[in-house]
Design a protein around this motif. Structure first.
Motif, PDB file in Angstrom:
ATOM      1  N   ASP A 187     -19.718  -8.535 -20.191  1.00  0.00           N
ATOM      2  CA  ASP A 187     -20.031  -9.744 -20.968  1.00  0.00           C
ATOM      3  C   ASP A 187     -18.728 -10.407 -21.403  1.00  0.00           C
ATOM      4  O   ASP A 187     -18.546 -10.766 -22.555  1.00  0.00           O
ATOM      5  CB  ASP A 187     -20.891  -9.394 -22.189  1.00  0.00           C
ATOM      6  CG  ASP A 187     -21.523 -10.633 -22.827  1.00  0.00           C
ATOM      7  OD1 ASP A 187     -21.591 -11.685 -22.163  1.00  0.00           O
ATOM      8  OD2 ASP A 187     -21.939 -10.543 -23.991  1.00  0.00           O
ATOM      9  N   CYS A 188     -17.840 -10.547 -20.454  1.00  0.00           N
ATOM     10  CA  CYS A 188     -16.492 -11.042 -20.748  1.00  0.00           C
ATOM     11  C   CYS A 188     -16.493 -12.572 -20.770  1.00  0.00           C
ATOM     12  O   CYS A 188     -15.844 -13.221 -19.959  1.00  0.00           O
ATOM     13  CB  CYS A 188     -15.527 -10.485 -19.710  1.00  0.00           C
ATOM     14  SG  CYS A 188     -13.854 -10.384 -20.306  1.00  0.00           S
ATOM     15  N   GLN A 189     -17.240 -13.130 -21.698  1.00  0.00           N
ATOM     16  CA  GLN A 189     -17.270 -14.587 -21.861  1.00  0.00           C
ATOM     17  C   GLN A 189     -16.363 -14.967 -23.027  1.00  0.00           C
ATOM     18  O   GLN A 189     -15.948 -14.114 -23.800  1.00  0.00           O
ATOM     19  CB  GLN A 189     -18.712 -15.076 -22.033  1.00  0.00           C
ATOM     20  CG  GLN A 189     -19.537 -14.290 -23.019  1.00  0.00           C
ATOM     21  CD  GLN A 189     -19.668 -14.976 -24.360  1.00  0.00           C
ATOM     22  OE1 GLN A 189     -18.947 -15.904 -24.675  1.00  0.00           O
ATOM     23  NE2 GLN A 189     -20.586 -14.494 -25.169  1.00  0.00           N
ATOM     24  N   SER A 190     -16.083 -16.228 -23.160  1.00  0.00           N
ATOM     25  CA  SER A 190     -15.041 -16.694 -24.086  1.00  0.00           C
ATOM     26  C   SER A 190     -15.251 -16.256 -25.529  1.00  0.00           C
ATOM     27  O   SER A 190     -14.280 -16.026 -26.247  1.00  0.00           O
ATOM     28  CB  SER A 190     -14.910 -18.219 -24.012  1.00  0.00           C
ATOM     29  OG  SER A 190     -16.118 -18.837 -24.422  1.00  0.00           O
ATOM     30  N   LEU A 191     -16.483 -16.119 -25.975  1.00  0.00           N
ATOM     31  CA  LEU A 191     -16.723 -15.729 -27.366  1.00  0.00           C
ATOM     32  C   LEU A 191     -16.449 -14.237 -27.615  1.00  0.00           C
ATOM     33  O   LEU A 191     -16.408 -13.802 -28.761  1.00  0.00           O
ATOM     34  CB  LEU A 191     -18.156 -16.067 -27.777  1.00  0.00           C
ATOM     35  CG  LEU A 191     -18.497 -17.554 -27.757  1.00  0.00           C
ATOM     36  CD1 LEU A 191     -19.969 -17.765 -28.084  1.00  0.00           C
ATOM     37  CD2 LEU A 191     -17.614 -18.337 -28.711  1.00  0.00           C
ATOM     38  N   ASN A 192     -16.272 -13.472 -26.537  1.00  0.00           N
ATOM     39  CA  ASN A 192     -16.003 -12.045 -26.663  1.00  0.00           C
ATOM     40  C   ASN A 192     -14.556 -11.677 -26.349  1.00  0.00           C
ATOM     41  O   ASN A 192     -14.230 -10.506 -26.193  1.00  0.00           O
ATOM     42  CB  ASN A 192     -16.942 -11.251 -25.749  1.00  0.00           C
ATOM     43  CG  ASN A 192     -18.372 -11.308 -26.221  1.00  0.00           C
ATOM     44  OD1 ASN A 192     -18.635 -11.596 -27.388  1.00  0.00           O
ATOM     45  ND2 ASN A 192     -19.305 -11.050 -25.328  1.00  0.00           N
ATOM     46  N   ILE A 193     -13.693 -12.681 -26.257  1.00  0.00           N
ATOM     47  CA  ILE A 193     -12.272 -12.458 -25.984  1.00  0.00           C
ATOM     48  C   ILE A 193     -11.478 -13.009 -27.154  1.00  0.00           C
ATOM     49  O   ILE A 193     -11.513 -14.213 -27.422  1.00  0.00           O
ATOM     50  CB  ILE A 193     -11.824 -13.149 -24.680  1.00  0.00           C
ATOM     51  CG1 ILE A 193     -12.680 -12.671 -23.503  1.00  0.00           C
ATOM     52  CG2 ILE A 193     -10.346 -12.902 -24.429  1.00  0.00           C
ATOM     53  CD1 ILE A 193     -12.463 -13.469 -22.234  1.00  0.00           C
ATOM     54  N   LEU A 194     -10.791 -12.130 -27.855  1.00  0.00           N
ATOM     55  CA  LEU A 194     -10.000 -12.551 -29.012  1.00  0.00           C
ATOM     56  C   LEU A 194      -8.521 -12.516 -28.672  1.00  0.00           C
ATOM     57  O   LEU A 194      -8.041 -11.561 -28.073  1.00  0.00           O
ATOM     58  CB  LEU A 194     -10.266 -11.629 -30.200  1.00  0.00           C
ATOM     59  CG  LEU A 194     -11.720 -11.490 -30.657  1.00  0.00           C
ATOM     60  CD1 LEU A 194     -11.795 -10.519 -31.832  1.00  0.00           C
ATOM     61  CD2 LEU A 194     -12.302 -12.834 -31.036  1.00  0.00           C
ATOM     62  N   THR A 195      -7.818 -13.579 -29.055  1.00  0.00           N
ATOM     63  CA  THR A 195      -6.360 -13.616 -28.957  1.00  0.00           C
ATOM     64  C   THR A 195      -5.835 -14.111 -30.298  1.00  0.00           C
ATOM     65  O   THR A 195      -6.496 -14.907 -30.969  1.00  0.00           O
ATOM     66  CB  THR A 195      -5.873 -14.570 -27.841  1.00  0.00           C
ATOM     67  OG1 THR A 195      -6.375 -15.867 -28.090  1.00  0.00           O
ATOM     68  CG2 THR A 195      -6.319 -14.099 -26.469  1.00  0.00           C
ATOM     69  N   PRO A 196      -4.671 -13.641 -30.704  1.00  0.00           N
ATOM     70  CA  PRO A 196      -4.134 -14.105 -31.991  1.00  0.00           C
ATOM     71  C   PRO A 196      -3.785 -15.583 -31.933  1.00  0.00           C
ATOM     72  O   PRO A 196      -3.398 -16.101 -30.891  1.00  0.00           O
ATOM     73  CB  PRO A 196      -2.887 -13.249 -32.193  1.00  0.00           C
ATOM     74  CG  PRO A 196      -2.512 -12.785 -30.835  1.00  0.00           C
ATOM     75  CD  PRO A 196      -3.774 -12.713 -30.036  1.00  0.00           C
ATOM     76  N   SER A 197      -3.939 -16.267 -33.067  1.00  0.00           N
ATOM     77  CA  SER A 197      -3.612 -17.692 -33.095  1.00  0.00           C
ATOM     78  C   SER A 197      -2.106 -17.911 -33.047  1.00  0.00           C
ATOM     79  O   SER A 197      -1.647 -18.953 -32.621  1.00  0.00           O
ATOM     80  CB  SER A 197      -4.196 -18.359 -34.338  1.00  0.00           C
ATOM     81  OG  SER A 197      -3.715 -17.715 -35.494  1.00  0.00           O
ATOM     82  N   SER A 198      -1.337 -16.922 -33.470  1.00  0.00           N
ATOM     83  CA  SER A 198       0.112 -17.000 -33.314  1.00  0.00           C
ATOM     84  C   SER A 198       0.590 -15.641 -32.844  1.00  0.00           C
ATOM     85  O   SER A 198      -0.010 -14.615 -33.162  1.00  0.00           O
ATOM     86  CB  SER A 198       0.788 -17.382 -34.633  1.00  0.00           C
ATOM     87  OG  SER A 198       0.584 -16.368 -35.589  1.00  0.00           O
TER      88      SER A 198
END
Length: 180
Positions: A15-26
């Motif tokens: 379920d690797c859709q955009s809402l399940n992928i977190l990246t730091p804002s900085s």
């Protein structure tokens, strides 16, 4: 070789859709430039000029964290990759336009090269021509390019066939949800 690699059973997120992928804002790392920024000018944290060829270019990549593992399972890696490509379309709004949004061959190659480099560095080295079994030992870059090209062509075909499994899985899921 691609089919064998992609049919290996691995832990798959599914379920690797955009809402399940977190990246730091900085993000800054010890490999960042002195101002803590990114030199390629597009502020995505990646060195987009590097084609993944391992040519000594220092990459500045932001960490990624996957969440929501409720659909995770052991599965062929091709199924998970195919599902990821399907999720690349606008599935969050259930308005997917596969003709326009499904990753192009170049985008798939970009993803697959990096996937192979992380999942099986020894395979990546063989495709790069950096293995001990190099027939003539000259490290011919055109031969390496051809190895990657052949691998990626086969990989796209195998993953494309497994996209059907993704669609079938989500169709079954939708039917089950409707019965609740």
């Amino acid at each position: 070789e691609a089919a064998s690699f992609l049919r290996q059973i691995v832990f798959a997120h599914m379920d690797c859709q955009s809402l399940n992928i977190l990246t730091p804002s900085s993000f800054s790392s010890s490999s960042s430039s002195s101002d803590g920024g990114n030199d390629d000018g597009d502020d995505d944290g990646n060195n987009d000029d590097d084609d993944g060829g391992g040519g000594g270019t220092e990459e500045k990549e932001r960490p990624v964290r996957l969440i929501d593992f409720e659909y995770a399972s052991l599965n062929a890696r091709a199924v998970d990759i195919a599902n990821t490509f399907c999720e690349h379309c606008d599935m969050n709004n259930l308005a997917a336009d596969y003709d326009e949004q499904y990753p192009s061959a170049d985008a798939q190659d970009f993803f697959l090269r990096r996937y192979v480099r992380c999942a099986d560095p020894s395979l990546a080295k063989r495709l790069d021509g950096d293995d001990d079994d190099d027939d003539d030992g000259d490290g011919d870059s055109s031969s390496s390019s051809s190895r990657w090209e052949d691998f990626l062509t086969e990989a796209r075909e195998v993953v494309g066939k497994h996209a059907l499994i993704s669609h079938l899985g989500w169709a079954v899921w939708a039917s089950a949800q409707q019965r609740k």
